[in-house]
Design an enzyme around this catalytic site. Structure first.
Site, PDB file in Angstrom:
ATOM      1  CB  SER A   8      47.841  40.134 130.240  1.00  0.00           C
ATOM      2  OG  SER A   8      47.942  41.541 130.151  1.00  0.00           O
ATOM      3  CG  HIS A  27      43.484  35.336 126.477  1.00  0.00           C
ATOM      4  ND1 HIS A  27      44.803  34.964 126.581  1.00  0.00           N
ATOM      5  CD2 HIS A  27      43.264  35.527 125.151  1.00  0.00           C
ATOM      6  CE1 HIS A  27      45.348  34.925 125.376  1.00  0.00           C
ATOM      7  NE2 HIS A  27      44.445  35.265 124.492  1.00  0.00           N
ATOM      8  NE  ARG A  84      36.042  23.414 119.312  1.00  0.00           N
ATOM      9  CZ  ARG A  84      36.466  22.446 118.525  1.00  0.00           C
ATOM     10  NH1 ARG A  84      35.767  22.115 117.449  1.00  0.00           N
ATOM     11  NH2 ARG A  84      37.605  21.819 118.784  1.00  0.00           N
TER      12      ARG A  84
END
Length: 278
Positions: free
Chosen positions: A69, A191, A200
């Site tokens: 978070s 995040h 990727r």
């Protein structure tokens, strides 16, 4: 919390970083930095930023233990230009916010992706969705490139003729190929950006999107160098074991017989040798 300003990031705002033959990535804006991550993590007991070494250790701990978070407090906004086939892979990451140029309202530019001859490869024999490692011979690759260019020119001419004849742009565009370049603004928190980059940047991802991911990572290194280093260590170059694989590893380290004796064992050993993600 004070507003986070990163001098190195300010220097690259609105700078175009070229990708492929006609694409780019541009950092439009950023919110937060390494400082914001540690501030939000420490807010529960009111301690501000400590030393760089302590901050780096905290950021590494947070990412390694998946306390994600605080990383959501950092947000990037990019302006990107890429071939449509890359963009369609890109939007699979649904946590990003995106606004793309519309072919219904705008006349699309005569800009298409043509791969370099070194990227023109045959179909992989062991990867159904990827290309082989070795490029085609130069002459063959150039024939492929010429064929692609001719097809693109023909498609764009037909498109232009239909637009000029008064046909609706939303219909004129439908035969344009996936190699056409598109542009969009894309916003994502750190995040979810790290999750995007982990996937990727992987060697199994298509070459073209990996090129964009490499540029994105370099920008993250500029804005959040401590978090980017933690990503490199804890996500990009780390290896994850299943419970069964951990038991086998403990047995081997203790000098016992490896309990995995089937095909899964062979695959596991191959991954260990190659450093492949498990």
């Amino acid at each position: 919390m004070a507003h986070c300003i990163v001098p190195e990031a300010e220097e690259i705002l609105d700078k175009e970083f070229p990708v492929l033959d006609k694409g780019f990535v541009r950092l439009v804006d950023y919110l937060g930095s390494d400082q914001r991550i540690v501030q939000s993590a420490r807010v529960s007991y009111g301690e501000g930023t400590k030393t760089v070494r302590q901050d780096a250790a905290l950021i590494d701990y947070l990412l390694r233990h998946q306390h994600t978070s605080p990383f959501e407090q950092v947000v990037f906004t990019f302006h990107v230009k890429m071939p449509i086939f890359v963009a369609r892979q890109w939007v699979r990451h649904r946590m990003g916010r995106m606004n793309e140029v519309s072919g219904r309202y705008s006349v699309m530019k005569d800009e298409f992706y043509v791969p370099d001859s070194g990227c023109v490869c045959g179909q992989s024999t062991n990867n159904r969705q990827g290309r082989a490692d070795e490029p085609l011979p130069h002459d063959e690759a150039e024939k492929v490139r010429a064929s692609l260019e001719q097809g693109q020119q023909d498609a764009y001419k037909a498109y232009s003729d239909m637009v000029e004849s008064g046909l609706a742009r939303e219909l004129s565009r439908i035969n344009l190929p996936l190699a056409l370049y598109t542009e969009f603004y894309w916003q994502m928190d750190l995040h979810n950006l790290f999750h995007f980059l982990k996937l990727r940047l992987d060697s199994h991802a298509q070459y073209e999107i990996r090129e964009y991911a490499n540029v994105l990572l370099s920008i993250v290194h500029t804005v959040c160098p401590l978090a980017a280093q933690a990503f490199e260590n804890d996500m990009r170059r780390s290896v994850t074991f299943t419970g069964e694989e951990m038991e086998a590893l403990r047995a081997v380290l203790a000098g016992k017989e490896n309990p995995l004796v089937d095909k899964k064992l062979k695959r596991f050993e191959e991954k260990i040798k190659t450093g492949e993600q498990l």
